[in-house]
Design a protein around this motif. Structure first.
Motif, PDB file in Angstrom:
ATOM      1  N   GLU A 138       0.825  -1.210   0.000  1.00  0.00           N
ATOM      2  CA  GLU A 138       0.000   0.000   0.000  1.00  0.00           C
ATOM      3  C   GLU A 138       0.863   1.266   0.000  1.00  0.00           C
ATOM      4  O   GLU A 138       0.526   2.246  -0.669  1.00  0.00           O
ATOM      5  CB  GLU A 138      -0.944  -0.006   1.204  1.00  0.00           C
ATOM      6  CG  GLU A 138      -2.030  -1.058   1.077  1.00  0.00           C
ATOM      7  CD  GLU A 138      -2.840  -1.226   2.349  1.00  0.00           C
ATOM      8  OE1 GLU A 138      -4.080  -1.330   2.234  1.00  0.00           O
ATOM      9  OE2 GLU A 138      -2.256  -1.256   3.444  1.00  0.00           O
ATOM     10  N   VAL A 139       1.971   1.238   0.737  1.00  0.00           N
ATOM     11  CA  VAL A 139       2.885   2.388   0.717  1.00  0.00           C
ATOM     12  C   VAL A 139       3.469   2.548  -0.682  1.00  0.00           C
ATOM     13  O   VAL A 139       3.558   3.654  -1.215  1.00  0.00           O
ATOM     14  CB  VAL A 139       4.001   2.236   1.776  1.00  0.00           C
ATOM     15  CG1 VAL A 139       5.054   3.332   1.628  1.00  0.00           C
ATOM     16  CG2 VAL A 139       3.416   2.249   3.183  1.00  0.00           C
ATOM     17  N   ARG A 140       3.835   1.432  -1.304  1.00  0.00           N
ATOM     18  CA  ARG A 140       4.372   1.470  -2.660  1.00  0.00           C
ATOM     19  C   ARG A 140       3.330   2.017  -3.633  1.00  0.00           C
ATOM     20  O   ARG A 140       3.628   2.850  -4.481  1.00  0.00           O
ATOM     21  CB  ARG A 140       4.832   0.060  -3.072  1.00  0.00           C
ATOM     22  CG  ARG A 140       5.734   0.027  -4.260  1.00  0.00           C
ATOM     23  CD  ARG A 140       6.419  -1.313  -4.498  1.00  0.00           C
ATOM     24  NE  ARG A 140       5.698  -2.512  -4.101  1.00  0.00           N
ATOM     25  CZ  ARG A 140       5.995  -3.231  -2.999  1.00  0.00           C
ATOM     26  NH1 ARG A 140       6.980  -2.882  -2.208  1.00  0.00           N
ATOM     27  NH2 ARG A 140       5.289  -4.305  -2.709  1.00  0.00           N
ATOM     28  N   ARG A 157       6.528   4.612  -5.635  1.00  0.00           N
ATOM     29  CA  ARG A 157       7.979   4.500  -5.497  1.00  0.00           C
ATOM     30  C   ARG A 157       8.323   3.155  -4.865  1.00  0.00           C
ATOM     31  O   ARG A 157       7.577   2.645  -4.040  1.00  0.00           O
ATOM     32  CB  ARG A 157       8.554   5.613  -4.607  1.00  0.00           C
ATOM     33  CG  ARG A 157       8.264   7.028  -5.086  1.00  0.00           C
ATOM     34  CD  ARG A 157       9.047   7.340  -6.353  1.00  0.00           C
ATOM     35  NE  ARG A 157       8.927   8.716  -6.759  1.00  0.00           N
ATOM     36  CZ  ARG A 157       8.049   9.165  -7.633  1.00  0.00           C
ATOM     37  NH1 ARG A 157       7.173   8.357  -8.179  1.00  0.00           N
ATOM     38  NH2 ARG A 157       8.024  10.436  -7.983  1.00  0.00           N
ATOM     39  N   ILE A 158       9.488   2.610  -5.239  1.00  0.00           N
ATOM     40  CA  ILE A 158       9.935   1.322  -4.695  1.00  0.00           C
ATOM     41  C   ILE A 158      10.969   1.514  -3.590  1.00  0.00           C
ATOM     42  O   ILE A 158      10.893   0.877  -2.538  1.00  0.00           O
ATOM     43  CB  ILE A 158      10.508   0.436  -5.818  1.00  0.00           C
ATOM     44  CG1 ILE A 158       9.401   0.107  -6.819  1.00  0.00           C
ATOM     45  CG2 ILE A 158      11.119  -0.843  -5.255  1.00  0.00           C
ATOM     46  CD1 ILE A 158       9.881  -0.576  -8.078  1.00  0.00           C
ATOM     47  N   GLN A 159      11.925   2.414  -3.811  1.00  0.00           N
ATOM     48  CA  GLN A 159      12.979   2.638  -2.828  1.00  0.00           C
ATOM     49  C   GLN A 159      12.424   3.388  -1.619  1.00  0.00           C
ATOM     50  O   GLN A 159      11.637   4.328  -1.756  1.00  0.00           O
ATOM     51  CB  GLN A 159      14.127   3.418  -3.450  1.00  0.00           C
ATOM     52  CG  GLN A 159      14.837   2.654  -4.540  1.00  0.00           C
ATOM     53  CD  GLN A 159      15.978   3.454  -5.146  1.00  0.00           C
ATOM     54  OE1 GLN A 159      16.121   4.647  -4.898  1.00  0.00           O
ATOM     55  NE2 GLN A 159      16.791   2.778  -5.946  1.00  0.00           N
ATOM     56  N   ARG A 160      12.874   2.978  -0.447  1.00  0.00           N
ATOM     57  CA  ARG A 160      12.329   3.532   0.793  1.00  0.00           C
ATOM     58  C   ARG A 160      12.574   5.030   0.934  1.00  0.00           C
ATOM     59  O   ARG A 160      11.705   5.771   1.399  1.00  0.00           O
ATOM     60  CB  ARG A 160      12.887   2.768   1.988  1.00  0.00           C
ATOM     61  CG  ARG A 160      12.324   1.356   2.030  1.00  0.00           C
ATOM     62  CD  ARG A 160      12.934   0.550   3.141  1.00  0.00           C
ATOM     63  NE  ARG A 160      12.277  -0.760   3.200  1.00  0.00           N
ATOM     64  CZ  ARG A 160      12.702  -1.750   3.944  1.00  0.00           C
ATOM     65  NH1 ARG A 160      13.774  -1.604   4.694  1.00  0.00           N
ATOM     66  NH2 ARG A 160      12.056  -2.891   3.939  1.00  0.00           N
ATOM     67  N   ALA A 196       8.615   2.723   5.981  1.00  0.00           N
ATOM     68  CA  ALA A 196       7.725   3.776   6.490  1.00  0.00           C
ATOM     69  C   ALA A 196       6.544   3.153   7.222  1.00  0.00           C
ATOM     70  O   ALA A 196       5.913   2.213   6.734  1.00  0.00           O
ATOM     71  CB  ALA A 196       7.226   4.634   5.340  1.00  0.00           C
ATOM     72  N   LEU A 197       6.251   3.696   8.394  1.00  0.00           N
ATOM     73  CA  LEU A 197       5.094   3.283   9.181  1.00  0.00           C
ATOM     74  C   LEU A 197       4.049   4.386   9.032  1.00  0.00           C
ATOM     75  O   LEU A 197       4.240   5.513   9.506  1.00  0.00           O
ATOM     76  CB  LEU A 197       5.492   3.108  10.643  1.00  0.00           C
ATOM     77  CG  LEU A 197       4.427   2.634  11.606  1.00  0.00           C
ATOM     78  CD1 LEU A 197       3.930   1.240  11.213  1.00  0.00           C
ATOM     79  CD2 LEU A 197       4.977   2.611  13.021  1.00  0.00           C
ATOM     80  N   VAL A 198       2.960   4.067   8.326  1.00  0.00           N
ATOM     81  CA  VAL A 198       1.960   5.070   7.955  1.00  0.00           C
ATOM     82  C   VAL A 198       0.599   4.659   8.519  1.00  0.00           C
ATOM     83  O   VAL A 198       0.123   3.549   8.265  1.00  0.00           O
ATOM     84  CB  VAL A 198       1.854   5.192   6.414  1.00  0.00           C
ATOM     85  CG1 VAL A 198       0.875   6.278   6.026  1.00  0.00           C
ATOM     86  CG2 VAL A 198       3.222   5.446   5.792  1.00  0.00           C
ATOM     87  N   LEU A 199      -0.004   5.562   9.289  1.00  0.00           N
ATOM     88  CA  LEU A 199      -1.341   5.305   9.821  1.00  0.00           C
ATOM     89  C   LEU A 199      -2.382   5.379   8.708  1.00  0.00           C
ATOM     90  O   LEU A 199      -2.451   6.367   7.973  1.00  0.00           O
ATOM     91  CB  LEU A 199      -1.716   6.342  10.879  1.00  0.00           C
ATOM     92  CG  LEU A 199      -1.322   6.081  12.305  1.00  0.00           C
ATOM     93  CD1 LEU A 199      -1.612   7.302  13.164  1.00  0.00           C
ATOM     94  CD2 LEU A 199      -2.043   4.870  12.849  1.00  0.00           C
ATOM     95  N   ARG A 200      -3.176   4.345   8.581  1.00  0.00           N
ATOM     96  CA  ARG A 200      -4.237   4.290   7.570  1.00  0.00           C
ATOM     97  C   ARG A 200      -5.221   5.451   7.762  1.00  0.00           C
ATOM     98  O   ARG A 200      -5.617   6.111   6.805  1.00  0.00           O
ATOM     99  CB  ARG A 200      -4.958   2.944   7.676  1.00  0.00           C
ATOM    100  CG  ARG A 200      -6.063   2.737   6.668  1.00  0.00           C
ATOM    101  CD  ARG A 200      -6.675   1.346   6.808  1.00  0.00           C
ATOM    102  NE  ARG A 200      -5.658   0.308   6.747  1.00  0.00           N
ATOM    103  CZ  ARG A 200      -5.109  -0.159   5.621  1.00  0.00           C
ATOM    104  NH1 ARG A 200      -5.485   0.335   4.470  1.00  0.00           N
ATOM    105  NH2 ARG A 200      -4.196  -1.106   5.656  1.00  0.00           N
TER     106      ARG A 200
END
Length: 74
Positions: A9-11, A16-19, A41-45
């Protein structure tokens, strides 16, 4: 459903692929996140939904919390 976005989901969100590139894109989108020890990355939904307008439609949210007063008077 998890409280946090998963790696896919972050991707998808950042395209982007690279962190490091993901972090840069998240910042440009105004998405607050934390960096885990492994660099991901820690992302709150809920934050993403709030910032980007996701989640259930307002009418659905209103129905969830509207008491049925007719049933109470029956």
């Amino acid at each position: 459903m998890s409280m946090f976005l998963d790696a896919d989901e972050v991707r998808d969100l950042t395209n982007r692929i690279q962190r490091q590139a993901q972090a840069k894109m998240l910042r440009s989108l105004g998405i607050t996140f934390k960096v885990r020890a492994d660099g991901s990355a820690l992302v709150l939904r809920s934050h993403v939904e709030k910032e980007l307008g996701g989640g259930p439609p307002a009418a659905a949210r209103a129905r969830e919390f509207t008491p049925n007063w007719g049933a109470a008077n029956a």
